[in-house]
Design a protein around this motif. Structure first.
Motif, PDB file in Angstrom:
ATOM      1  N   LEU A  24       0.788  -1.056  -0.034  1.00 19.18           N
ATOM      2  CA  LEU A  24       0.198   0.031  -0.043  1.00 19.18           C
ATOM      3  C   LEU A  24       0.866   1.127  -0.067  1.00 19.18           C
ATOM      4  N   SER A  25       0.608   2.048  -1.054  1.00 16.67           N
ATOM      5  CA  SER A  25       1.407   3.376  -1.201  1.00 16.67           C
ATOM      6  C   SER A  25       0.226   4.391  -0.744  1.00 16.67           C
ATOM      7  N   VAL A  26       0.916   5.474   0.292  1.00 14.70           N
ATOM      8  CA  VAL A  26      -0.147   6.418   0.919  1.00 14.70           C
ATOM      9  C   VAL A  26       0.544   7.640   0.392  1.00 14.70           C
ATOM     10  N   TYR A  57       5.010   5.617   2.678  1.00 15.45           N
ATOM     11  CA  TYR A  57       4.384   6.807   2.501  1.00 15.45           C
ATOM     12  C   TYR A  57       5.174   7.506   0.959  1.00 15.45           C
ATOM     13  N   VAL A  58       4.493   8.110   0.494  1.00 17.66           N
ATOM     14  CA  VAL A  58       5.158   8.973  -0.706  1.00 17.66           C
ATOM     15  C   VAL A  58       4.363  10.196  -0.495  1.00 17.66           C
ATOM     16  N   PHE A  59       5.665  11.228   0.194  1.00 12.71           N
ATOM     17  CA  PHE A  59       5.235  12.438   0.516  1.00 12.71           C
ATOM     18  C   PHE A  59       5.859  13.250  -0.559  1.00 12.71           C
ATOM     19  N   ILE A  60       4.911  14.168  -1.086  1.00 12.32           N
ATOM     20  CA  ILE A  60       5.587  15.352  -2.068  1.00 12.32           C
ATOM     21  C   ILE A  60       5.427  16.747  -1.559  1.00 12.32           C
ATOM     22  N   ASP A 107       1.022  -1.813  -4.845  1.00 11.37           N
ATOM     23  CA  ASP A 107      -0.173  -2.603  -6.018  1.00 11.37           C
ATOM     24  C   ASP A 107      -1.588  -1.656  -5.727  1.00 11.37           C
ATOM     25  N   ILE A 108      -1.638  -1.060  -4.604  1.00  9.75           N
ATOM     26  CA  ILE A 108      -2.837  -0.077  -4.548  1.00  9.75           C
ATOM     27  C   ILE A 108      -2.251   1.200  -3.674  1.00  9.75           C
ATOM     28  N   ALA A 109      -2.932   2.380  -3.988  1.00  8.33           N
ATOM     29  CA  ALA A 109      -2.413   3.661  -3.477  1.00  8.33           C
ATOM     30  C   ALA A 109      -3.652   4.306  -2.861  1.00  8.33           C
ATOM     31  N   VAL A 110      -3.424   5.038  -1.777  1.00 10.99           N
ATOM     32  CA  VAL A 110      -4.393   5.923  -1.173  1.00 10.99           C
ATOM     33  C   VAL A 110      -3.937   7.363  -1.340  1.00 10.99           C
ATOM     34  N   ILE A 111      -4.662   8.222  -1.796  1.00  9.95           N
ATOM     35  CA  ILE A 111      -4.273   9.672  -1.915  1.00  9.95           C
ATOM     36  C   ILE A 111      -5.011  10.455  -0.649  1.00  9.95           C
ATOM     37  N   ILE A 112      -4.323  11.127  -0.060  1.00  9.14           N
ATOM     38  CA  ILE A 112      -4.845  11.753   1.105  1.00  9.14           C
ATOM     39  C   ILE A 112      -4.305  13.105   1.645  1.00  9.14           C
TER      40      ILE A 112
END
Length: 344
Positions: A24-26, A57-60, A107-112
């Motif tokens: 899971l990528s957040v 986590y993927v912080f931008i 495989d899945i990502a949550v955008i928050i």
């Protein structure tokens, strides 16, 4: 949960092919969020650990000028799984989301968002919807009382206008908060446009979707970064990116005005022929001239909006530029984290 109409065969096939242990990528775009980012981590990490999935986590960092990047870099160095993408300047949230989608390995990502107006507790329910076969599970805001009356009113007007003009079905009051499957991510990454209205792009790519209603709480800390001018430009990007109806409206409007002008000119000619006098009315003539001049300028402005977007697309500039990537720990489940802590 509210499932949108979708062919049951596709949903059932997806349900049977889900990986047992997905990553899971957040994806979290941030801009000057030093006041809330620690609260965000405290709220999301327990939820992600309860899910039992490996996560990252993927912080931008979209050009923050406060200590947002420093705080996140410290957390990553202390083992927070994921990475921080530092953009070279503020490119806007849509560009930041595009960067996050490209960097996500899950495989899945949550955008928050980091402001905690999107409850992290819903992530577990989103995962359940994904396991049920839906490739997109989005949060549907049923109560926006935390927003100002002006923002609620203008948002409602925009969604109604977009629904009437655009040729896609974009659900009203659905923000960026959603879970998407890897197939959806790959489809979004194939879209080449520079003016990226992500809410519209999410709807455009399709796939089986499910709505997850929730009440939107007030912002946990800090202040919002959107003002009404930015929201206006955001709405223009959305409308011009997904419909050409405004151009057709001016075409038909121009044809109608031309016919009306021709009919009025014919009337004046007949009036002079029959009565032998010209028609007085300097004031009415000036009003008509000013009115139609305004209509012309408005139509030219609308055409200019489309031409400006063509100009931006023709330049082929990148949507964003990375200046740095700071890596953190490797993705791990809650059980792995506890086992590592016991061994140390």
């Amino acid at each position: 949960m509210q499932a949108a109409a979708a062919s049951k065969i596709y949903v059932s096939r997806r349900q049977g092919s889900r990986p047992a242990a997905p990553l899971l990528s957040v994806i979290v775009p941030v801009f000057n969020e030093e006041d809330v980012i620690r609260h965000f981590l405290e709220a999301t990490r327990p939820v992600l650990e309860r899910s039992g999935l490996k996560y990252e986590y993927v912080f931008i960092d979209d050009g923050s000028r406060d200590r947002t990047a420093d705080i996140l870099a410290e957390q990553l160095q202390n083992g927070l799984p994921g990475r921080l993408l530092g953009l070279s300047r503020n490119f806007g949230k849509e560009a930041a989301l595009s960067a996050g989608l490209e960097a996500a390995r899950g495989d899945i990502a949550v955008i928050i968002d980091a402001d905690l107006q999107d409850p992290p507790e819903l992530i577990v329910q989103m995962i359940e919807g994904w396991r049920a076969g839906y490739d997109v599970v989005y949060g549907l805001r049923i109560d926006r009382s935390s927003d100002t009356l002006m923002k609620r009113s203008t948002a409602g007007m925009f969604y109604r206008l977009f629904d009437r003009l655009a040729n896609i079905d974009m659900p009203a009051n659905a923000g960026d908060f959603r879970l998407i499957d890897r197939a959806v991510i790959d489809a979004l990454l194939r879209l080449p446009e520079r003016n990226r209205f992500m809410k519209g792009l999410f709807a455009w790519v399709g796939f089986p979707v499910m709505a997850l209603p929730y009440e939107r709480p007030p912002r946990k800390a800090g202040t919002g970064k959107f003002n009404y001018w930015k929201l206006w430009n955001f709405a223009l990007d959305g409308l011009t990116g997904f419909t050409t109806l405004p151009l057709r409206v001016w075409f038909y409007g121009g044809a109608f005005v031309s016919l009306a002008a021709f009919a009025y000119a014919l009337y004046l000619i007949l009036y002079v022929v029959v009565f032998g006098t010209d028609v007085p009315g300097y004031a009415s003539l000036m009003v008509a001239l000013l009115f139609f001049s305004g209509v012309q300028l408005l139509s030219i402005g609308m055409i200019g909006e489309y031409i400006a977007r063509l100009f931006n697309e023709a330049k082929q500039r990148p949507v964003y530029i990375l200046q740095d990537v700071i890596e953190g720990g490797t993705p791990e489940t809650h059980e792995q984290g506890e086992r590592d802590a016991d061994e140390s």
